[in-house]
Design a protein around this motif. Structure first.
Motif, PDB file in Angstrom:
ATOM      1  N   ALA A  58      -2.965  -1.879  20.683  1.00 27.30           N
ATOM      2  CA  ALA A  58      -2.643  -1.315  19.372  1.00 27.30           C
ATOM      3  C   ALA A  58      -2.948  -2.288  18.240  1.00 27.30           C
ATOM      4  O   ALA A  58      -3.284  -1.865  17.135  1.00 27.30           O
ATOM      5  N   THR A  59      -2.849  -3.590  18.511  1.00 31.08           N
ATOM      6  CA  THR A  59      -3.139  -4.578  17.467  1.00 31.08           C
ATOM      7  C   THR A  59      -4.597  -4.488  17.045  1.00 31.08           C
ATOM      8  O   THR A  59      -4.900  -4.364  15.852  1.00 31.08           O
ATOM      9  N   THR A  60      -5.513  -4.534  18.007  1.00 31.52           N
ATOM     10  CA  THR A  60      -6.942  -4.436  17.685  1.00 31.52           C
ATOM     11  C   THR A  60      -7.262  -3.092  17.062  1.00 31.52           C
ATOM     12  O   THR A  60      -8.067  -3.004  16.131  1.00 31.52           O
ATOM     13  N   GLU A  61      -6.604  -2.038  17.534  1.00 37.57           N
ATOM     14  CA  GLU A  61      -6.823  -0.703  16.973  1.00 37.57           C
ATOM     15  C   GLU A  61      -6.449  -0.668  15.490  1.00 37.57           C
ATOM     16  O   GLU A  61      -7.207  -0.161  14.658  1.00 37.57           O
ATOM     17  N   ALA A  62      -5.289  -1.222  15.139  1.00 38.52           N
ATOM     18  CA  ALA A  62      -4.851  -1.237  13.740  1.00 38.52           C
ATOM     19  C   ALA A  62      -5.782  -2.093  12.891  1.00 38.52           C
ATOM     20  O   ALA A  62      -6.177  -1.694  11.785  1.00 38.52           O
ATOM     21  N   LEU A  63      -6.158  -3.268  13.385  1.00 36.33           N
ATOM     22  CA  LEU A  63      -7.046  -4.153  12.623  1.00 36.33           C
ATOM     23  C   LEU A  63      -8.407  -3.507  12.402  1.00 36.33           C
ATOM     24  O   LEU A  63      -8.987  -3.613  11.318  1.00 36.33           O
ATOM     25  N   THR A  64      -8.911  -2.812  13.410  1.00 37.03           N
ATOM     26  CA  THR A  64     -10.195  -2.126  13.294  1.00 37.03           C
ATOM     27  C   THR A  64     -10.128  -1.012  12.258  1.00 37.03           C
ATOM     28  O   THR A  64     -11.053  -0.844  11.457  1.00 37.03           O
ATOM     29  N   LYS A  65      -9.044  -0.251  12.249  1.00 36.94           N
ATOM     30  CA  LYS A  65      -8.877   0.803  11.242  1.00 36.94           C
ATOM     31  C   LYS A  65      -8.941   0.223   9.830  1.00 36.94           C
ATOM     32  O   LYS A  65      -9.563   0.802   8.943  1.00 36.94           O
ATOM     33  N   ILE A  66      -8.289  -0.908   9.638  1.00 36.18           N
ATOM     34  CA  ILE A  66      -8.278  -1.544   8.317  1.00 36.18           C
ATOM     35  C   ILE A  66      -9.696  -1.965   7.927  1.00 36.18           C
ATOM     36  O   ILE A  66     -10.140  -1.723   6.805  1.00 36.18           O
ATOM     37  N   MET A  67     -10.422  -2.563   8.868  1.00 31.73           N
ATOM     38  CA  MET A  67     -11.766  -3.067   8.550  1.00 31.73           C
ATOM     39  C   MET A  67     -12.791  -1.950   8.388  1.00 31.73           C
ATOM     40  O   MET A  67     -13.824  -2.159   7.758  1.00 31.73           O
ATOM     41  N   GLU A  68     -12.511  -0.773   8.922  1.00 31.16           N
ATOM     42  CA  GLU A  68     -13.432   0.357   8.778  1.00 31.16           C
ATOM     43  C   GLU A  68     -13.150   1.185   7.532  1.00 31.16           C
ATOM     44  O   GLU A  68     -13.927   2.062   7.169  1.00 31.16           O
ATOM     45  N   ALA A  69     -12.053   0.917   6.869  1.00 35.05           N
ATOM     46  CA  ALA A  69     -11.661   1.691   5.687  1.00 35.05           C
ATOM     47  C   ALA A  69     -12.468   1.278   4.465  1.00 35.05           C
ATOM     48  O   ALA A  69     -12.913   0.139   4.344  1.00 35.05           O
ATOM     49  N   ASP A  70     -12.645   2.215   3.561  1.00 35.22           N
ATOM     50  CA  ASP A  70     -13.238   1.934   2.251  1.00 35.22           C
ATOM     51  C   ASP A  70     -12.150   1.498   1.281  1.00 35.22           C
ATOM     52  O   ASP A  70     -12.379   0.674   0.399  1.00 35.22           O
ATOM     53  N   VAL A  71     -10.964   2.093   1.458  1.00 38.78           N
ATOM     54  CA  VAL A  71      -9.832   1.868   0.576  1.00 38.78           C
ATOM     55  C   VAL A  71      -8.620   1.520   1.431  1.00 38.78           C
ATOM     56  O   VAL A  71      -8.375   2.150   2.452  1.00 38.78           O
ATOM     57  N   VAL A  72      -7.873   0.502   0.996  1.00 35.34           N
ATOM     58  CA  VAL A  72      -6.641   0.125   1.685  1.00 35.34           C
ATOM     59  C   VAL A  72      -5.522   0.065   0.648  1.00 35.34           C
ATOM     60  O   VAL A  72      -5.654  -0.600  -0.379  1.00 35.34           O
ATOM     61  N   PHE A  73      -4.459   0.785   0.925  1.00 35.75           N
ATOM     62  CA  PHE A  73      -3.252   0.705   0.105  1.00 35.75           C
ATOM     63  C   PHE A  73      -2.246  -0.130   0.884  1.00 35.75           C
ATOM     64  O   PHE A  73      -1.968   0.156   2.047  1.00 35.75           O
ATOM     65  N   ILE A  74      -1.717  -1.155   0.240  1.00 41.53           N
ATOM     66  CA  ILE A  74      -0.745  -2.029   0.882  1.00 41.53           C
ATOM     67  C   ILE A  74       0.599  -1.846   0.200  1.00 41.53           C
ATOM     68  O   ILE A  74       0.727  -2.049  -1.003  1.00 41.53           O
ATOM     69  N   GLY A  75       1.582  -1.447   0.992  1.00 40.47           N
ATOM     70  CA  GLY A  75       2.946  -1.359   0.506  1.00 40.47           C
ATOM     71  C   GLY A  75       3.731  -2.519   1.085  1.00 40.47           C
ATOM     72  O   GLY A  75       3.660  -2.779   2.287  1.00 40.47           O
ATOM     73  N   THR A  76       4.450  -3.228   0.243  1.00 37.69           N
ATOM     74  CA  THR A  76       5.233  -4.361   0.722  1.00 37.69           C
ATOM     75  C   THR A  76       6.535  -4.508  -0.045  1.00 37.69           C
ATOM     76  O   THR A  76       6.556  -4.335  -1.260  1.00 37.69           O
ATOM     77  N   PRO A  77       7.594  -4.837   0.667  1.00 33.68           N
ATOM     78  CA  PRO A  77       8.806  -5.242  -0.037  1.00 33.68           C
ATOM     79  C   PRO A  77       8.692  -6.710  -0.413  1.00 33.68           C
ATOM     80  O   PRO A  77       7.814  -7.415   0.083  1.00 33.68           O
ATOM     81  N   ILE A  78       9.580  -7.144  -1.271  1.00 34.71           N
ATOM     82  CA  ILE A  78       9.681  -8.566  -1.601  1.00 34.71           C
ATOM     83  C   ILE A  78      11.007  -9.061  -1.025  1.00 34.71           C
ATOM     84  O   ILE A  78      12.069  -8.536  -1.353  1.00 34.71           O
ATOM     85  N   ASP A  97     -13.233 -12.425   6.282  1.00 32.85           N
ATOM     86  CA  ASP A  97     -13.977 -11.495   5.428  1.00 32.85           C
ATOM     87  C   ASP A  97     -13.694 -10.027   5.779  1.00 32.85           C
ATOM     88  O   ASP A  97     -14.467  -9.141   5.442  1.00 32.85           O
ATOM     89  N   ALA A  98     -12.572  -9.776   6.417  1.00 35.28           N
ATOM     90  CA  ALA A  98     -12.238  -8.423   6.872  1.00 35.28           C
ATOM     91  C   ALA A  98     -12.111  -7.422   5.735  1.00 35.28           C
ATOM     92  O   ALA A  98     -12.343  -6.237   5.921  1.00 35.28           O
ATOM     93  N   LEU A  99     -11.754  -7.879   4.565  1.00 30.39           N
ATOM     94  CA  LEU A  99     -11.561  -6.974   3.432  1.00 30.39           C
ATOM     95  C   LEU A  99     -12.719  -7.021   2.442  1.00 30.39           C
ATOM     96  O   LEU A  99     -12.613  -6.496   1.337  1.00 30.39           O
ATOM     97  N   LEU A 100     -13.824  -7.621   2.863  1.00 25.93           N
ATOM     98  CA  LEU A 100     -15.007  -7.700   2.014  1.00 25.93           C
ATOM     99  C   LEU A 100     -15.386  -6.312   1.512  1.00 25.93           C
ATOM    100  O   LEU A 100     -15.629  -5.391   2.290  1.00 25.93           O
ATOM    101  N   ASN A 101     -15.386  -6.163   0.200  1.00 20.65           N
ATOM    102  CA  ASN A 101     -15.759  -4.925  -0.485  1.00 20.65           C
ATOM    103  C   ASN A 101     -14.838  -3.742  -0.199  1.00 20.65           C
ATOM    104  O   ASN A 101     -15.185  -2.610  -0.506  1.00 20.65           O
ATOM    105  N   ARG A 102     -13.677  -3.981   0.386  1.00 17.16           N
ATOM    106  CA  ARG A 102     -12.667  -2.933   0.521  1.00 17.16           C
ATOM    107  C   ARG A 102     -11.890  -2.927  -0.786  1.00 17.16           C
ATOM    108  O   ARG A 102     -11.532  -3.971  -1.317  1.00 17.16           O
ATOM    109  N   THR A 103     -11.610  -1.759  -1.304  1.00 13.70           N
ATOM    110  CA  THR A 103     -10.833  -1.652  -2.530  1.00 13.70           C
ATOM    111  C   THR A 103      -9.366  -1.528  -2.156  1.00 13.70           C
ATOM    112  O   THR A 103      -8.997  -0.700  -1.324  1.00 13.70           O
ATOM    113  N   ILE A 104      -8.544  -2.371  -2.782  1.00 17.00           N
ATOM    114  CA  ILE A 104      -7.136  -2.477  -2.417  1.00 17.00           C
ATOM    115  C   ILE A 104      -6.240  -2.042  -3.564  1.00 17.00           C
ATOM    116  O   ILE A 104      -6.361  -2.538  -4.686  1.00 17.00           O
ATOM    117  N   GLY A 105      -5.331  -1.110  -3.270  1.00 12.87           N
ATOM    118  CA  GLY A 105      -4.272  -0.727  -4.188  1.00 12.87           C
ATOM    119  C   GLY A 105      -2.951  -1.200  -3.602  1.00 12.87           C
ATOM    120  O   GLY A 105      -2.790  -1.272  -2.386  1.00 12.87           O
TER     121      GLY A 105
END
Length: 187
Positions: A58-78, A97-105
Motif C-alpha cells: 500500500a505504501t508504494t501504491e499511495a506514493l505512485t498515485k501521488i507521482m502520477e497525479a497532475d494536481v495534489v491537494f494536501i490537507g494537514t493539521p498543525i 523530484d516526485a512533485l516535479l511540475n505537480r500543482t499543489i493546493g
C-alpha cells in the motif's frame, strides 16, 4: 486531469472533514479523476532512504498515485507549530523530484490563528525543494469552523471552491507553459 487529495494526519477528524469537503467539490465537477489518500488508512513505514518501489504494498501504491497525479491537494493539521510526523514521513518516502511540475493546493486546519505561517515556513519549502508548482493561497480552517458533521462556515466552503478552481486553472496554465517550452526545442 488526475487529482490526489491527501489527508495528512493519523489522528483527529478535522483534516479528514476538510479534505472530504474538498473531494466533494472536485468530484462535483465531473471532469477530473480523483484519488483520496487518508494517511490514517495506511501503515506506512518510516523512511529509511530506500527507493519508493522497495517499500511495496500500500505504501508504494499511495506514493505512485501521488507521482502520477497532475494536481495534489494536501490537507494537514498543525500540531505544536508544525506539520504532523506522518505527513513529513510521506514526503521523505517520495523521491526528491516526485512533485516535479505537480500543482499543489493546500488546506490547513489549526486550533488558532497563531499557526497561520506554518504552511509558509515549513510546508512550502518542502514542496519547493520537491519542485512542485505551488498555488500561492491556501485555505486555513479553525476549530470553530467545524460542526459535528463537517465544515459549517459558508465562507470556508466558498474558499474551498475557489481553491479547487485556482488549483486546476494554475495546473492548466503550468502545463501550457511547459508544452510551449518543450515545443521550442523542435524535437
Amino acid at each position: 486531469m488526475k487529482a490526489v487529495i491527501i489527508s495528512g494526519s493519523v489522528v483527529g477528524s478535522k483534516t479528514r472533514k476538510a479534505t472530504t469537503a474538498l473531494r466533494e467539490k472536485v468530484e462535483s465537477l465531473n471532469v477530473h479523476e480523483v484519488e483520496y489518500i487518508d494517511l490514517k488508512d495506511y501503515d506506512m513505514p518510516f523512511s529509511d532512504g530506500r527507493n519508493y518501489l522497495d517499500y511495496g504494498g500500500a505504501t508504494t501504491e499511495a506514493l505512485t498515485k501521488i507521482m502520477e497525479a497532475d494536481v495534489v491537494f494536501i490537507g494537514t493539521p498543525i500540531f505544536q507549530a508544525s506539520i504532523p510526523g506522518p505527513l513529513k514521513n510521506l514526503f521523505d518516502l517520495l523521491p526528491p523530484d516526485a512533485l516535479l511540475n505537480r500543482t499543489i493546493g493546500m488546506i490547513i486546519t489549526a486550533g488558532s490563528l497563531r499557526h497561520y505561517l506554518v504552511a509558509e515556513q515549513q510546508l512550502k519549502p518542502i514542496l519547493s525543494y520537491m519542485k512542485a508548482n505551488i498555488v500561492p493561497g491556501y485555505v486555513y480552517i479553525l476549530d470553530q469552523d467545524f460542526g459535528s458533521e463537517g465544515i459549517e462556515n459558508d465562507d470556508i466552503l466558498f474558499r474551498l471552491g475557489a481553491l479547487v478552481d485556482n488549483t486546476f486553472n494554475n495546473a492548466e496554465a503550468h502545463q501550457a507553459v511547459l508544452e510551449k517550452f518543450n515545443d521550442s526545442f523542435g524535437f
